[in-house]
Design a protein around this motif. Structure first.
Motif, PDB file in Angstrom:
ATOM      1  N   SER A 108      23.189  18.959  17.382  1.00  6.13           N
ATOM      2  CA  SER A 108      24.640  19.074  17.172  1.00  6.13           C
ATOM      3  C   SER A 108      25.045  20.500  16.842  1.00  6.13           C
ATOM      4  O   SER A 108      26.111  20.985  17.267  1.00  6.13           O
ATOM      5  CB  SER A 108      25.084  18.117  16.061  1.00  6.13           C
ATOM      6  N   LEU A 109      24.216  21.224  16.097  1.00  4.43           N
ATOM      7  CA  LEU A 109      24.527  22.626  15.800  1.00  4.43           C
ATOM      8  C   LEU A 109      24.556  23.458  17.081  1.00  4.43           C
ATOM      9  O   LEU A 109      25.426  24.330  17.260  1.00  4.43           O
ATOM     10  CB  LEU A 109      23.495  23.187  14.821  1.00  4.43           C
ATOM     11  N   VAL A 110      23.615  23.185  17.981  1.00  2.78           N
ATOM     12  CA  VAL A 110      23.567  23.942  19.238  1.00  2.78           C
ATOM     13  C   VAL A 110      24.752  23.590  20.130  1.00  2.78           C
ATOM     14  O   VAL A 110      25.417  24.476  20.700  1.00  2.78           O
ATOM     15  CB  VAL A 110      22.232  23.670  19.960  1.00  2.78           C
ATOM     16  N   THR A 111      25.065  22.307  20.282  1.00  3.77           N
ATOM     17  CA  THR A 111      26.159  21.899  21.174  1.00  3.77           C
ATOM     18  C   THR A 111      27.529  22.331  20.630  1.00  3.77           C
ATOM     19  O   THR A 111      28.411  22.729  21.410  1.00  3.77           O
ATOM     20  CB  THR A 111      26.137  20.384  21.368  1.00  3.77           C
ATOM     21  N   PHE A 115      29.823  24.406  23.023  1.00  2.09           N
ATOM     22  CA  PHE A 115      30.989  23.755  23.627  1.00  2.09           C
ATOM     23  C   PHE A 115      32.155  23.566  22.656  1.00  2.09           C
ATOM     24  O   PHE A 115      33.142  22.917  23.007  1.00  2.09           O
ATOM     25  CB  PHE A 115      30.593  22.374  24.175  1.00  2.09           C
ATOM     26  N   GLY A 116      32.034  24.105  21.490  1.00  4.00           N
ATOM     27  CA  GLY A 116      33.088  23.900  20.500  1.00  4.00           C
ATOM     28  C   GLY A 116      32.821  22.630  19.693  1.00  4.00           C
ATOM     29  O   GLY A 116      31.959  21.813  20.041  1.00  4.00           O
ATOM     30  N   GLN A 121      30.447  17.675  19.649  1.00  2.20           N
ATOM     31  CA  GLN A 121      30.212  16.368  19.029  1.00  2.20           C
ATOM     32  C   GLN A 121      30.119  15.260  20.078  1.00  2.20           C
ATOM     33  O   GLN A 121      29.286  14.352  19.971  1.00  2.20           O
ATOM     34  CB  GLN A 121      31.328  16.060  18.033  1.00  2.20           C
ATOM     35  N   PHE A 122      30.962  15.325  21.121  1.00  2.98           N
ATOM     36  CA  PHE A 122      30.909  14.295  22.160  1.00  2.98           C
ATOM     37  C   PHE A 122      29.586  14.353  22.925  1.00  2.98           C
ATOM     38  O   PHE A 122      28.953  13.329  23.180  1.00  2.98           O
ATOM     39  CB  PHE A 122      32.083  14.474  23.125  1.00  2.98           C
TER      40      PHE A 122
END
Length: 566
Positions: A108-111, A115-116, A121-122
């Protein structure tokens, strides 16, 4: 006699029944340690509040006894070993949750950085979390396939193990979600959604992988054994991703995906029920071969092949001999199901080549169950499934039994039909006389041909005539064909073997000419007259003595004028 089962691994590896293998023990301990670590992390996420942690833990535990009971209802016919069920649950609650927590947090930290926050998160929820979590949960099922494949004998086996992994994962994940809520209303609302409306989502997702693992365990085809687990894992990831991503489409999206998951759940239950009926039908197919043992009769097979009949038999045994009698009947029925499932594996070509060891263990277990019942109730009432006859059931017969040869199957070992497998090294149990065939069948042995007779010692007659190629007669070799014979009355001595002279008086017959009727060789040391004579090999003629062999007349000699010479 307590409810028990034959430990397959203990039988094959000659360990004590009930012992835990080292690999399974490491799995249990490692999963328990990871569970404690995960609960400590959950406590930290609750800001160290003991009250919040206790409430979350209680809410998380509340629905799971009923859920575990519902899963085990599918396991009534052929229960999985409790050690495997516990290992599956602890793996899902400990190792799978800890691994998923660490990877999901890092992902989640990377995404989010890429991607913001909203897009990250999605992607993390709809793509990253399903990949990580289904891989972490499916790893233990892959381990069962590699190291406990003999225990996965049906589709129901894979579904039950996968459901236990999913229940363990869902329990700890629910506690983690509950403790992160800021108010009691939010906790209650989340409990309704996760604990009451969707408690079986994780078991549902993981069951896809479990079905693929079961297919790989049941069939010998190489492609199916590789593709089936991957296909099951893929479906699990897709279903998981659809549910996690449905929140982006509002309440309508959640309802649609929830209905889809409900349809899949009903399909899995139907599949498990149909599979259980197939297992019951296999009893009627394979157990008639064991009627000669006296352990089962046609009436027993009819009872064992019906869920209603099995329940009535347990009730009869319980009413006749109390709870121990009911447990003895349950053991008898369980061993019969295991025996049929073993032959099903043999027919599919996925059984261990030492499967006769398991067959003998199951038969011994059936015999022990009925002897336990008869010791407790020596004069039982007539059972219902035999029509009131005490003689028409193997469960009430006393004495030992004989293990029959293994029934013929089209096995997948590359051997011809009916080829007996190696003799089991399992120690023979004390259950009466046995009639075990020899494994493998020995090839017929042929006697070694006798050696060529050695030359007789010096001074002894020859027991077998030697071929007469040449022999000296008056210093001349034996005449070739068409030449005059030796003088009349001159015996033809036996050709001497190397460095040995022929015995005196030996007269062998010519090749291809038999002695006249009434002749037989004289015994060693006797002459034709019957008196002892050392070193002779003369023939004894009965009842009269003639010269043998008959000598041809001398060849006539002619002079230069063509007249015979005197």
């Amino acid at each position: 006699m307590s409810r028990s089962r034959v430990d397959v691994t203990a039988v094959l590896r000659r360990r004590r029944q009930g012992s835990v293998s080292p690999g399974l023990l490491v799995t249990l301990i490692g999963s328990a340690v990871c569970l404690v670590l995960m609960l400590l992390l959950t406590f930290v996420f609750g800001n160290g509040s003991i009250q919040a942690f206790a409430i979350s833990l209680i809410l998380g535990v509340l629905p799971f006894p009923l859920l575990i009971f519902a899963v085990l209802l599918l396991d009534r016919l052929k229960p999985m070993p409790w050690k495997l069920l516990l290992a599956a649950f602890l793996w899902g609650a400990g190792i799978a949750t800890l691994v998923s927590f660490l990877f999901n947090t890092a992902g989640s930290l990377v995404t989010e950085a890429t991607f913001g926050q909203e897009g990250g998160q999605f992607i993390s929820a709809a793509v990253g979390a399903p990949l990580v979590e289904e891989s972490a949960k499916g790893a233990v099922l892959l381990g069962f396939l590699l190291f406990r494949r003999r225990r996965i004998t049906s589709l129901s086996s894979g579904i039950i193990l996968a459901a236990m992994v999913g229940l363990g994962f869902a329990w700890v994940e629910d506690v983690l979600y509950y403790i992160q809520q800021s108010s009691g209303e939010e906790v209650l609302m989340l409990f309704v959604i996760r604990g009451l409306a969707t408690p079986l989502l994780h078991p549902l997702f993981t069951s896809m992988t479990g079905i693929g693992i079961a297919v790989a365990a049941m069939y010998r085809n190489g492609a199916a054994r590789v593709l089936a687990p991957f296909a099951g894992w893929t479906f699990a990831v897709i279903l998981h991703g659809l549910w996690n991503g449905s929140g982006a489409f509002g309440f309508g999206g959640l309802v649609v995906v929830w209905l889809l998951d409900l349809v899949v759940l009903i399909g899995i239950v139907v599949l498990a029920v149909v599979d259980r009926r197939k297992v019951v039908a296999s009893i009627a197919r394979y157990l008639p071969a064991y009627i000669p043992t006296g352990l089962v009769t046609p009436a027993d097979i009819t009872m064992l092949s019906s869920m209603g009949g099995r329940g009535q038999a347990r009730a009869w045994a319980r009413s006749a001999a109390g709870p121990p009698g009911g447990r003895a009947m349950a053991d008898y029925q369980l061993s019969a199901v295991e025996l049929a499932a073993l032959h099903r594996q043999v027919e599919y070509g996925v059984a261990d080549q030492a499967w006769p060891m398991l067959r003998d263990a199951y038969l011994m277990h059936m015999d022990q169950a009925r002897q336990t019942f008869l010791r407790r109730m020596p004069l039982p009432p007539a059972p219902q499934w035999t029509g009131g006859s005490l003689q028409d059931t193997g469960f009430l017969r006393r004495g030992g039994f004989q293990v029959p040869p293994p029934p013929q199957h089209q096995s997948g070992w590359g051997q011809p039909t009916g080829w007996p497998p190696p003799q089991p090294a399992y120690p023979s149990p004390a259950y009466g006389p046995q009639s075990q065939p020899t494994y493998p069948p020995q090839a017929p042995s042929y006697p070694t041909p006798p050696p060529h007779p050695a030359p007789p010692p010096q001074g002894q007659p020859a027991s077998t005539p030697y071929p007469p190629p040449t022999y000296p007669s008056q210093g001349q070799p034996y005449p070739p064909s068409g030449q005059p014979y030796p003088p009349s009355g001159q015996p033809a001595p036996h050709p001497p073997p190397p460095s040995q002279a022929p015995p005196p008086g030996y007269q062998p017959p010519p090749p291809g000419q038999a002695p006249p009727p009434g002749y037989r060789p004289s015994p060693p040391g006797k002459a034709a007259s019957g008196h002892p004579q050392q070193g002779t090999g003369q023939q004894e003629a009965l009842p009269e003595t003639r010269a043998w062999p008959p000598q041809p007349p001398p060849h006539p000699r002619y002079g230069s004028d063509g007249r015979p010479l005197p």
